[in-house]
Design an enzyme around this catalytic site. Structure first.
Site, PDB file in Angstrom:
ATOM      1  N   ALA A   1       0.027  -1.961  -7.885  1.00 28.55           N
ATOM      2  CA  ALA A   1       0.870  -1.436  -6.797  1.00 28.55           C
ATOM      3  C   ALA A   1       0.109  -0.383  -6.010  1.00 28.55           C
ATOM      4  CB  ALA A   1       2.163  -0.855  -7.370  1.00 28.55           C
TER       5      ALA A   1
ATOM      6  N   GLY B   1      -2.098  -4.059  -3.193  1.00 24.59           N
ATOM      7  CA  GLY B   1      -0.919  -4.690  -3.789  1.00 24.59           C
ATOM      8  C   GLY B   1       0.367  -4.336  -3.064  1.00 24.59           C
TER       9      GLY B   1
ATOM     10  N   HIS C   1     -18.409 -13.125  -2.336  1.00 23.03           N
ATOM     11  CA  HIS C   1     -17.881 -12.021  -1.528  1.00 23.03           C
ATOM     12  C   HIS C   1     -18.751 -10.810  -1.814  1.00 23.03           C
ATOM     13  CE1 HIS C   1     -15.032  -9.695   0.669  1.00 23.03           C
ATOM     14  NE2 HIS C   1     -14.538  -9.050  -0.356  1.00 23.03           N
TER      15      HIS C   1
HETATM   16  N1  APR Z   1      -2.512  -3.030 -15.123  1.00 25.44           N
HETATM   17  C1  APR Z   1      -1.839  -2.932 -13.950  1.00 25.44           C
HETATM   18  N2  APR Z   1      -2.266  -2.213 -12.906  1.00 25.44           N
HETATM   19  C2  APR Z   1      -3.426  -1.568 -13.043  1.00 25.44           C
HETATM   20  C3  APR Z   1      -4.212  -1.638 -14.221  1.00 25.44           C
HETATM   21  C4  APR Z   1      -3.702  -2.402 -15.303  1.00 25.44           C
HETATM   22  N3  APR Z   1      -4.359  -2.534 -16.458  1.00 25.44           N
HETATM   23  N4  APR Z   1      -5.311  -0.893 -14.037  1.00 25.44           N
HETATM   24  C5  APR Z   1      -5.253  -0.368 -12.794  1.00 25.44           C
HETATM   25  N5  APR Z   1      -4.106  -0.786 -12.191  1.00 25.44           N
HETATM   26  C6  APR Z   1      -3.597  -0.440 -10.875  1.00 25.44           C
HETATM   27  C7  APR Z   1      -3.775   1.048 -10.545  1.00 25.44           C
HETATM   28  O1  APR Z   1      -2.818   1.846 -11.244  1.00 25.44           O
HETATM   29  C8  APR Z   1      -3.584   1.063  -9.042  1.00 25.44           C
HETATM   30  O2  APR Z   1      -2.228   1.311  -8.677  1.00 25.44           O
HETATM   31  O3  APR Z   1      -4.291  -1.080  -9.818  1.00 25.44           O
HETATM   32  C9  APR Z   1      -3.999  -0.364  -8.617  1.00 25.44           C
HETATM   33  C10 APR Z   1      -5.220  -0.367  -7.726  1.00 25.44           C
HETATM   34  O4  APR Z   1      -4.883   0.228  -6.534  1.00 25.44           O
HETATM   35  P1  APR Z   1      -5.907   1.066  -5.612  1.00 25.44           P
HETATM   36  O5  APR Z   1      -6.644   2.029  -6.457  1.00 25.44           O
HETATM   37  O6  APR Z   1      -5.145   1.556  -4.430  1.00 25.44           O
HETATM   38  O7  APR Z   1      -6.975  -0.039  -5.175  1.00 25.44           O
HETATM   39  P2  APR Z   1      -6.819  -1.115  -3.980  1.00 25.44           P
HETATM   40  O8  APR Z   1      -7.377  -0.561  -2.737  1.00 25.44           O
HETATM   41  O9  APR Z   1      -5.441  -1.649  -3.981  1.00 25.44           O
HETATM   42  O10 APR Z   1      -7.831  -2.223  -4.486  1.00 25.44           O
HETATM   43  C11 APR Z   1      -7.543  -3.026  -5.625  1.00 25.44           C
HETATM   44  O11 APR Z   1      -8.623  -4.962  -4.755  1.00 25.44           O
HETATM   45  O12 APR Z   1      -9.850  -5.189  -2.805  1.00 25.44           O
HETATM   46  C12 APR Z   1      -9.916  -5.021  -4.196  1.00 25.44           C
HETATM   47  O13 APR Z   1     -11.997  -3.867  -4.558  1.00 25.44           O
HETATM   48  C13 APR Z   1     -10.602  -3.729  -4.558  1.00 25.44           C
HETATM   49  O14 APR Z   1     -10.775  -4.154  -6.919  1.00 25.44           O
HETATM   50  C14 APR Z   1     -10.041  -3.465  -5.919  1.00 25.44           C
HETATM   51  C15 APR Z   1      -8.630  -4.050  -5.846  1.00 25.44           C
END
Ligand code: APR
Length: 308
Positions: free
Chosen positions: A9, A13, A175
């Site tokens: 989220a 997400g 990518h």
């Molecule tokens: N289970 C569920 N959620 C998780 C877990 C887990 N084990 N580990 C991390 N998360 C969640 C984090 O809590 C966070 O809310 O994944 C989310 C990642 O969000 P952001 O840090 O905002 O990253 P974002 O910019 O959304 O990118 C996510 O997509 O484009 C790719 O390279 C980017 O790998 C990255 C992913």
């Protein structure tokens, strides 16, 4: 389509969940994260915009995989995002653990779902998702090409001052820095790009498309791109939900196609209700094939590092 789960989220997400809800791609969107309260709060906030945006999609936030049961599509965005100075490959080990864990838990309760991976390094994370879900390859693939081509089209349209809607292109490969924009397959309302721009200009635009992600990371400093990435994955989900058979570049498991074996790489695929319904094989010239092989080998090397 009944139910879509978005895992993670964070920026990508939650923006994807918002776009899916606004477009009424499914009856219900479930947003799940490891952080307590974040998916619940963001889901509620998105849902409270329903009366203004005029959508009837339910938006649920949770930390419990039970709530994701029987999803039709699972979008995996959980994981770390890049910071300045990092390549997508720097995320490899940390994100492999996260993707393995979320895929195991979600696939167990949604055994018939289609998994679309967004977490980076994308192509390797697709392989992790395939292994951990045990799903057939048509139901596990990744979003990268739609984003990379969207960036390339944006730069071309701005350079030529023409509508982005006139531009068709294709990007193959992983990518990453070795992605392969196919200039030969790039047209502006049917006119080959090479008739409209000099080779030097085209080379500049290709370079900018390759670095499209890092350009944003360097501005944001605290994270990576999410508006265009979320739009791109939503376009793929819509093609599946509406069974449109759109051809979109996606990261797919290659077993024989393009002379590659057991590696994920970006190729044009036909998307429909069964996920990947066909991998299209373009005729590549020697230079394009060589660049594609280099890119696929990069992905294969990273897959090996994980000892899956
Ligand atoms: N289970 C569920 N959620 C998780 C877990 C887990 N084990 N580990 C991390 N998360 C969640 C984090 O809590 C966070 O809310 O994944 C989310 C990642 O969000 P952001 O840090 O905002 O990253 P974002 O910019 O959304 O990118 C996510 O997509 O484009 C790719 O390279 C980017 O790998 C990255 C992913």
């Amino acid at each position: 389509m009944k139910k879509i789960t978005v895992i993670g989220a964070g920026n990508v997400g939650s923006t994807a969940a918002q776009r899916l809800a606004e477009k009424e791609v499914a009856e219900e969107i479930v947003l799940i994260d490891i952080l307590e309260g974040i998916p619940q709060g963001k889901a509620l906030d998105i849902w409270q915009s329903a009366a203004v945006e005029m959508f009837d999609t339910k938006v649920i936030g949770t930390n419990d995989y039970k709530d994701t049961a029987n999803s039709d599509v699972i979008v995996v965005t959980a994981g770390l995002a890049r910071k300045p100075g990092m390549s997508r490959d720097d995320l490899l080990l940390a994100n492999a653990k996260i993707v393995a864990s979320v895929v195991e838990q979600s696939a167990a309760v949604s055994p018939n779902s289609i998994i679309i991976v967004v977490s980076n390094p994308l192509d390797v994370m697709c392989y992790v998702a395939l292994t951990k879900s045990g799903f057939p390859k048509n139901r596990v693939f990744g979003m990268a090409g739609v984003l990379d081509t969207s960036r390339f089209k944006n730069f071309i349209s701005r350079e030529l001052n023409v509508s982005v809607k006139n531009i068709t292109t294709m990007i193959l490969g992983g990518h990453g820095d070795s992605m392969v924009p196919l200039v030969r397959y790039t047209t502006v309302e049917g006119i080959p790009l090479s008739e409209l721009l000099s080779q030097t200009k085209i080379d500049d635009l290709v370079k900018r498309a390759r670095n499209g992600g890092i350009e944003i990371v360097n501005f944001l400093k605290t994270g990576s791109a999410y508006y265009a990435p979320s739009s791109s994955v939503v376009e793929m989900v819509e093609a599946i939900a509406k069974n449109t058979k759109r051809i979109l570049p996606s990261s797919a498991l290659l077993n024989g196609e393009y002379g590659m074996n057991n590696v994920y790489c970006g190729v044009p695929v036909k998307l429909g209700v069964n996920g990947i319904e066909e991998i299209l094989q373009l005729k590549l010239n020697d230079d394009e094939m060589k660049a594609f092989q280099i890119s696929a080998n990069d992905v294969a090397d990273n897959i090996k590092k994980l000892n899956l």
